[in-house]
Design an enzyme around this catalytic site. Structure first.
Site, PDB file in Angstrom:
ATOM      1  N   THR A  43       0.861  -1.094  -0.053  1.00  0.00           N
ATOM      2  CA  THR A  43       0.007   0.017  -0.044  1.00  0.00           C
ATOM      3  C   THR A  43       0.983   1.238   0.027  1.00  0.00           C
ATOM      4  O   THR A  43       1.657   1.439   0.655  1.00  0.00           O
ATOM      5  CB  THR A  43      -0.971   0.052   1.108  1.00  0.00           C
ATOM      6  OG1 THR A  43      -1.716  -1.103   1.151  1.00  0.00           O
ATOM      7  CG2 THR A  43      -2.053   1.002   1.277  1.00  0.00           C
ATOM      8  N   CYS A  55      -4.879  -7.549   5.728  1.00  0.00           N
ATOM      9  CA  CYS A  55      -4.602  -6.271   6.195  1.00  0.00           C
ATOM     10  C   CYS A  55      -5.165  -6.152   7.513  1.00  0.00           C
ATOM     11  O   CYS A  55      -6.145  -6.361   8.095  1.00  0.00           O
ATOM     12  CB  CYS A  55      -5.699  -5.202   5.135  1.00  0.00           C
ATOM     13  SG  CYS A  55      -5.545  -3.646   5.572  1.00  0.00           S
ATOM     14  N   ASP A  65      10.329 -10.949   6.986  1.00  0.00           N
ATOM     15  CA  ASP A  65      11.671 -10.841   7.669  1.00  0.00           C
ATOM     16  C   ASP A  65      12.541 -11.121   6.734  1.00  0.00           C
ATOM     17  O   ASP A  65      13.715 -11.860   6.929  1.00  0.00           O
ATOM     18  CB  ASP A  65      11.586 -11.459   8.903  1.00  0.00           C
ATOM     19  CG  ASP A  65      10.653 -10.977  10.069  1.00  0.00           C
ATOM     20  OD1 ASP A  65      10.218  -9.934   9.795  1.00  0.00           O
ATOM     21  OD2 ASP A  65      10.723 -11.735  10.988  1.00  0.00           O
TER      22      ASP A  65
END
Length: 609
Positions: free
Chosen positions: A272, A355, A458
């Site tokens: 986003t 989200c 990660d």
């Protein structure tokens, strides 16, 4: 050598410095004694700002106090003021909703004189065209998936036909006596009802009395089975334009759909704000195999909002491209899927079920769908029934931090017809704190088989990527790692650490700026939009620590960079986490900012705590 503090990246001692010395070095522009050229440049810059400010200043009521403009409470005028922070400061995490919105208001005053614009016009006041350049790109579409005025008019007037979606929704709405109109009543009923009797019967492979399995569908329990027994009669009375073809009446089985063959490929996550088209072009150049557009809200797409449709645009270099949709209800999501299936070119459609932000979660979308299994099922089955391309789903481990539910949901997603699942190894409550749980991702990958499962979380080095692939996943999705170092894709493919120089990194920013001006325009509005997205990206890029400065490799994504002086001034400037320095970098690329310009990053992710 003393060990680095917990949570702090291990930078070599000779490069370390204090916060005060770091900012003093930057203010002195790398030369404490000062230099003649730098002073002249500073004077020229001040003159330019005064000239620009004379016509670009805003009313005093709209000006924002300078002490409110810094990042994490720091004053822009006095960097050392951060030491005077209140003892109890609110945790900085999630979206920065209180940031000022400063848009240029001086377009009318900066309009070009007609005599200037006419210099670019030929006979008959037609634009002068470079014929050689025009021939080079003749017949080629550089950017696809644009919203046409005709389509926008159809959507706003509600004249677009959602035939397949309406058929599916009639099946869901039948127990409520909807009558198969597929209008507003259908939308309300599908939003208010829980799973219908047809959906329940479908879980039993279509054995229910109202959900007969169609012969051509084989073993796959598709949503077409949700139609009533008289669906054929209704279809025969449907008004048509032109001759009917086999494609109109014969439904593709899931096994006949185009397969999504991306196992082992590097997947750039739908990001986003920062995952815009110019940024994706940068990542493609460095080796990203699969790209996906930013999360688009299905209701905004159905309304024909230009800003939302801009998120679907695809550059011609993106050879494997998908779009990600967010929504909370079967009717809007299914209709949106059919809309995109008919109007744009994509290789897959992804459902955002990961989200974590409140704005999405409280409306029942994003992570909330993991707790609303009935709606989740109806959305997946409905979208899969109207799409000719594969449907994928992105999820998290769960909503609560210590309660993982992904392993229970993944087999259902496979049964509902999705082609692939991407699992982010954190829960909604965790956001980006702590490390991603790759052991759990490995467990889910086994459960998902034979459906592909991509892991996410990660990955900031080729060692991280290799370790992830050993967990049995079909591939890896890279998100923040690409924002911090977009050349990560090259490192993974070449299995090396790239000690990239500051000049090479600055060249990447130059390319992004050129791509941005090409995409958003080179007028005042386009320049400032490019600057805005560049600054958003710089808020992540500053976290990168050059390979040559580290005590040991690799850098970990959740290790906080200490204050350090780089091997040259530009390397040090790029390491600054102060907003003023990001703005200074943008001025090197796009010129001086307008008077009273302010910027605060959109996200205050708590990634180091």
């Amino acid at each position: 050598m003393a060990a680095a503090a917990s949570g702090v990246a291990p930078v070599r001692a000779r490069f370390l410095t204090s916060k005060e010395q770091f900012h003093a070095y930057l203010r002195a522009r790398g030369e404490p004694s000062g230099g003649g050229e730098e002073e002249e440049e500073e004077e020229e810059k001040v003159k330019e700002e005064e000239e620009v400010g004379s016509c670009q200043s805003e009313p005093p009521a709209k000006r924002v106090k300078s002490e409110d403009l810094g990042q994490d409470g720091e004053s822009r005028e006095d960097v050392g003021a951060a030491e005077k922070e209140p003892a109890e400061r609110k945790r900085a995490r999630g979206q920065n909703k209180s940031r000022p919105c400063m848009k240029p208001k001086h377009y009318e005053q900066s309009r070009l004189c007609p005599s200037v614009t006419q210099a670019h016009l030929g006979d008959g006041y037609q634009n002068i065209v470079n014929t050689d350049l025009a021939k080079q790109w003749e017949g080629k579409s550089l950017v696809r998936n644009n919203l046409s005025k005709e389509l926008q008019h159809q959507l706003r007037k509600r004249k677009f036909s959602f035939r397949k979606a309406d058929e599916y929704l009639r099946g869901l709405g039948k127990p409520h006596g909807d009558g198969g109109k597929g209008g507003k009543a259908t939308e309300r009923s599908t939003e208010e009802q829980e799973v219908s009797n047809c959906t329940t019967a479908q879980e039993g492979l279509g054995d229910g009395p109202e959900c007969p399995a169609l012969p051509e569908q084989g073993e796959d329990p598709k949503p077409d089975a949700l139609q009533s027994p008289t669906a054929g009669e209704e279809a025969s009375s449907m008004k048509t334009v032109g001759p009917l073809t086999d494609e109109d009446v014969i439904k593709l089985r899931s096994c006949e759909k185009k397969k999504l063959e991306i196992q082992g490929k590097l997947y750039l996550a739908p990001l986003t704000t920062c995952g815009n088209l110019p940024f994706r072009r940068i990542c493609k150049r460095f080796g990203a195999d699969v790209t996906c557009g930013e999360m688009a809200v299905c209701t905004n797409l159905l309304q024909g909002q230009s800003s939302e449709w801009a998120l679907l645009k695809r550059h011609h270099t993106e050879d494997i491209f998908g779009v990600q949709l967010e929504g909370a209800f079967p009717d809007t999501m299914t209709k949106c899927a059919e809309l995109l299936n008919q109007t744009i070119e994509v290789d897959f459609v992804d459902i955002n079920v990961g989200c974590p932000i409140d704005l999405v979660y409280k409306k029942g979308g994003g992570c909330a769908l993991m707790t609303r299994s009935n709606k989740f099922e109806q959305i997946v089955r409905g979208m899969n029934s109207v799409l000719d391309v594969p449907l994928t789903v992105k999820i998290r481990t769960g909503v609560q931090e210590k309660i993982n539910v992904a392993h229970k949901i993944i087999p259902k997603i496979r049964e509902w017809g999705a082609s692939m699942v991407t699992l982010h190894g954190r829960s909604r409550e965790q956001r980006y704190t702590r490390g991603a749980d790759w052991d759990y991702i490995a467990e889910c990958a086994k459960i998902a088989s034979p459906m592909p499962l991509f892991g996410n979380g990660d990955i900031l080095s080729y060692e991280d990527a290799d370790r992830a692939m050993q967990m049995g996943v079909s591939g890896i999705m890279i998100a923040r790692g690409a924002l911090i170092k977009p050349w990560l894709f090259t490192e993974i493919k070449e299995q090396r650490h790239w000690d990239i120089s500051s000049s090479e990194r600055f060249d990447i920013l130059k390319d992004f700026t050129n791509y941005g001006l090409e995409h958003w325009g080179s007028d005042t509005q386009g320049v400032e939009k490019t600057r805005k997205f560049l600054l958003e990206w710089l808020s992540f890029l500053c976290r990168y620590i050059p390979v040559g400065l580290l005590e040991h490799l690799p850098q970990k994504i959740n290790e906080r960079p200490p204050y350090y002086v780089g091997r040259d001034y530009l390397e040090t400037l790029m390491a600054s986490q102060n907003v003023d320095d990001w703005i200074r970098i943008s001025e090197l690329l796009l010129g001086a900012v307008p008077t009273n310009f302010t910027f605060l990053p959109k996200h205050k992710a708590n990634s180091y705590r």
